[in-house]
Scaffold this active site. Structure first.
Site, mmCIF file in Angstrom:
data_model
loop_
_atom_site.group_PDB
_atom_site.id
_atom_site.type_symbol
_atom_site.label_atom_id
_atom_site.label_comp_id
_atom_site.label_asym_id
_atom_site.label_seq_id
_atom_site.Cartn_x
_atom_site.Cartn_y
_atom_site.Cartn_z
ATOM 1 N N ASP A 80 0.893 -1.216 -0.101
ATOM 2 C CA ASP A 80 -0.134 -0.044 -0.074
ATOM 3 C C ASP A 80 0.922 1.330 0.125
ATOM 4 O O ASP A 80 0.602 2.221 -0.575
ATOM 5 C CB ASP A 80 -1.036 -0.041 1.185
ATOM 6 C CG ASP A 80 -1.592 -1.236 1.328
ATOM 7 O OD1 ASP A 80 -2.229 -1.736 0.478
ATOM 8 O OD2 ASP A 80 -1.540 -1.828 2.378
ATOM 9 N N HIS A 127 -4.734 -3.415 6.565
ATOM 10 C CA HIS A 127 -4.447 -3.790 5.048
ATOM 11 C C HIS A 127 -5.762 -4.049 4.605
ATOM 12 O O HIS A 127 -6.239 -5.250 4.445
ATOM 13 C CB HIS A 127 -3.378 -4.768 4.937
ATOM 14 C CG HIS A 127 -3.130 -5.155 3.498
ATOM 15 N ND1 HIS A 127 -2.808 -4.303 2.637
ATOM 16 C CD2 HIS A 127 -3.531 -6.505 2.998
ATOM 17 C CE1 HIS A 127 -2.835 -5.162 1.370
ATOM 18 N NE2 HIS A 127 -3.375 -6.374 1.713
HETATM 19 P P1 NDP Z 1 -1.368 -15.765 -3.554
HETATM 20 O O1 NDP Z 1 -0.051 -16.223 -3.675
HETATM 21 O O2 NDP Z 1 -1.558 -15.013 -4.730
HETATM 22 O O3 NDP Z 1 -1.792 -14.988 -2.379
HETATM 23 C C1 NDP Z 1 -1.410 -15.457 -0.866
HETATM 24 C C2 NDP Z 1 -2.111 -14.561 -0.069
HETATM 25 O O4 NDP Z 1 -1.568 -13.299 0.159
HETATM 26 C C3 NDP Z 1 -3.557 -14.317 0.302
HETATM 27 O O5 NDP Z 1 -4.062 -14.621 1.569
HETATM 28 C C4 NDP Z 1 -3.551 -12.912 -0.548
HETATM 29 O O6 NDP Z 1 -4.872 -12.311 0.109
HETATM 30 C C5 NDP Z 1 -2.395 -12.472 0.120
HETATM 31 N N1 NDP Z 1 -2.155 -11.002 -0.299
HETATM 32 C C6 NDP Z 1 -1.824 -9.991 0.544
HETATM 33 N N2 NDP Z 1 -1.560 -9.143 -0.224
HETATM 34 C C7 NDP Z 1 -1.841 -9.274 -1.519
HETATM 35 C C8 NDP Z 1 -1.605 -8.531 -2.720
HETATM 36 N N3 NDP Z 1 -1.326 -7.153 -2.479
HETATM 37 N N4 NDP Z 1 -2.166 -9.256 -3.732
HETATM 38 C C9 NDP Z 1 -2.375 -10.405 -3.917
HETATM 39 N N5 NDP Z 1 -2.276 -11.053 -2.680
HETATM 40 C C10 NDP Z 1 -2.219 -10.598 -1.519
HETATM 41 O O7 NDP Z 1 -2.165 -17.106 -3.668
HETATM 42 P P2 NDP Z 1 -2.385 -18.534 -4.173
HETATM 43 O O8 NDP Z 1 -3.588 -18.923 -4.201
HETATM 44 O O9 NDP Z 1 -1.589 -18.248 -5.395
HETATM 45 O O10 NDP Z 1 -1.288 -19.386 -3.402
HETATM 46 C C11 NDP Z 1 -1.870 -19.675 -2.128
HETATM 47 C C12 NDP Z 1 -0.787 -20.552 -1.617
HETATM 48 O O11 NDP Z 1 -0.781 -20.927 -0.185
HETATM 49 C C13 NDP Z 1 -1.205 -22.165 -2.237
HETATM 50 O O12 NDP Z 1 -0.138 -22.677 -2.814
HETATM 51 C C14 NDP Z 1 -1.887 -22.766 -1.085
HETATM 52 O O13 NDP Z 1 -1.586 -24.015 -1.101
HETATM 53 C C15 NDP Z 1 -1.194 -22.413 0.114
HETATM 54 N N6 NDP Z 1 -1.418 -22.362 1.621
HETATM 55 C C16 NDP Z 1 -0.329 -22.790 2.327
HETATM 56 C C17 NDP Z 1 -0.750 -22.991 3.657
HETATM 57 C C18 NDP Z 1 0.339 -23.442 4.711
HETATM 58 O O14 NDP Z 1 1.477 -23.615 4.123
HETATM 59 N N7 NDP Z 1 0.175 -24.006 5.749
HETATM 60 C C19 NDP Z 1 -1.982 -22.821 4.249
HETATM 61 C C20 NDP Z 1 -2.938 -22.191 3.256
HETATM 62 C C21 NDP Z 1 -2.488 -21.927 1.981
HETATM 63 P P3 NDP Z 1 -6.156 -12.437 -0.771
HETATM 64 O O15 NDP Z 1 -6.775 -13.883 -0.631
HETATM 65 O O16 NDP Z 1 -7.100 -11.427 -0.132
HETATM 66 O O17 NDP Z 1 -5.722 -12.080 -2.291
#
Ligand code: NDP
Length: 328
Positions: free
Chosen positions: A159, A187
């Site tokens: 931001d 945020h």
């Molecule tokens: P991203 O990598 O795009 O995003 C991950 C997180 O970052 C989301 O919560 C997203 O929020 C947040 N975020 C914060 N700021 C921003 C921003 N400016 N722009 C976009 N996102 C932002 O998500 P993917 O779905 O590609 O990947 C998530 C991964 O996490 C998957 O591989 C999943 O398997 C993994 N995962 C792992 C866990 C663990 O390690 N225990 C638990 C849960 C998931 P928002 O949703 O609001 O966009």
């Protein structure tokens, strides 16, 4: 060469993870003299994809990359970790209420906080990127009683960077000439990007703050809704810019902010500017000796006060909700 720093990244197979890991391994986050060992945490069904990313990291032959582990077990992934980037989170699904989202993320960030408490290095620093980032950081900190709460932070640097860029475009100056901007609050869409202490090309940003219509109807909403605009344009959420902001946050936390400037980060409130103690709230901050310091003594005008209070009220409501769910 110094000993490698252990860096854990959760959600390593996700979009942000993919944009983040290569830059950490190249030295962009901790500097060109610090080797890193990457520890990637994923949920079981995404481990294979994370292993693919690990293969690509290997294939870059980064001189600073001392090793890569991929795991679905938090205790192992946080073992000895010095820097933890909590990116993986549960996204809001169709029809999901805010309470469901907070509860689902409590199921991720509570156990991760506990694993950090039990296994991380004594100097661990945690940045939460996964949304709702401020409250996820609060939950993780609450599960790590042996780690100082100040080591848990939430990312508002994206931001901040977005606001810097908007001001540079408006004023027609290079972005490096915009300083002392501040993001306050959560945020989320209620965040408040504050220009009242900003400097443009070494002078106060008076021309911008005097234009209340631009400030309130263009600048603030453009920064707050930038994520949605990117989804609309790209068909996918911002990833490289979020990863870049995470790199900036940790870089400045560990290596310090430049003299005379500050940045923004979600840090645990000690009651500064009337923000209730314990909330993870974005403030203007400097960093020195590896610690964030809230910039104190800024005069807050009435317009800013109202907008800060609204965002802080949202943080309080989120805290109340996770308290009621027994997550903090
Ligand atoms: P991203 O990598 O795009 O995003 C991950 C997180 O970052 C989301 O919560 C997203 O929020 C947040 N975020 C914060 N700021 C921003 C921003 N400016 N722009 C976009 N996102 C932002 O998500 P993917 O779905 O590609 O990947 C998530 C991964 O996490 C998957 O591989 C999943 O398997 C993994 N995962 C792992 C866990 C663990 O390690 N225990 C638990 C849960 C998931 P928002 O949703 O609001 O966009």
């Amino acid at each position: 060469m110094t000993a490698p720093v252990n860096v854990t990244v959760t959600g390593a197979a996700g979009q942000i993870g993919y944009a983040l890991l290569f830059r950490i391994a190249s030295g962009a986050m901790l500097g060109p003299d610090t080797p890193v060992r990457l520890k990637l945490l994923e949920i079981p069904q995404a481990v294979k994809a994370a292993e693919g990313t690990a293969m690509e990291l290997d294939d870059c032959a980064f001189p600073l990359l001392a090793g890569i582990d991929v795991d679905d077990d938090a205790a192992r992934a946080f073992d000895g970790t010095n820097v933890a980037l909590l990116v993986g989170a549960r996204p809001r699904g169709p029809g999901m209420e805010r309470g469901d989202l907070l509860e689902a993320n409590g199921g991720i960030f509570g156990p991760q906080g506990r694993a950090i408490n039990d296994h991380a290095a004594d100097d661990v620093r945690v940045l939460v990127v996964g949304n709702p980032a401020n409250t996820n950081a609060l939950i993780a900190a609450a599960h790590a009683p042996d780690v100082p709460a100040a080591r848990f932070t939430a990312m508002t640097r994206l931001d901040h960077n977005r606001a810097l860029s908007q001001v540079a475009h408006k004023a027609g100056v290079p972005v490096a000439q915009v300083r002392r901007l501040a993001i306050w609050g959560n945020h989320s869409a209620t965040q408040y990007p504050d220009l009242f202490h900003a400097e443009v090309a070494g002078a106060p940003a008076d021309a911008l703050t005097a234009d209340t219509a631009w400030l309130t109807q263009e600048f603030v909403p453009t920064v707050a809704k930038r994520g949605a605009a990117i989804i609309d344009a790209r068909g996918a959420s911002s990833a490289a810019s979020a990863a870049n902001a995470a790199i900036d946050h940790v870089h400045d936390w560990v290596l310090g902010t430049p003299e005379g400037d500050w940045t923004s980060a979600g840090v645990v409130s000690r009651g500064e500017y009337g923000v209730p103690e314990g909330l993870v709230c974005s403030f203007p901050v400097t960093s020195s000796d590896g610690e964030w310091h809230v910039v104190e003594g800024l005069e807050i005008d009435d317009l800013s006060r109202g907008l800060i209070d609204a965002s802080v009220a949202e943080l309080e409501a989120e805290r109340t909700a996770v308290r009621e769910l027994g997550l903090v």
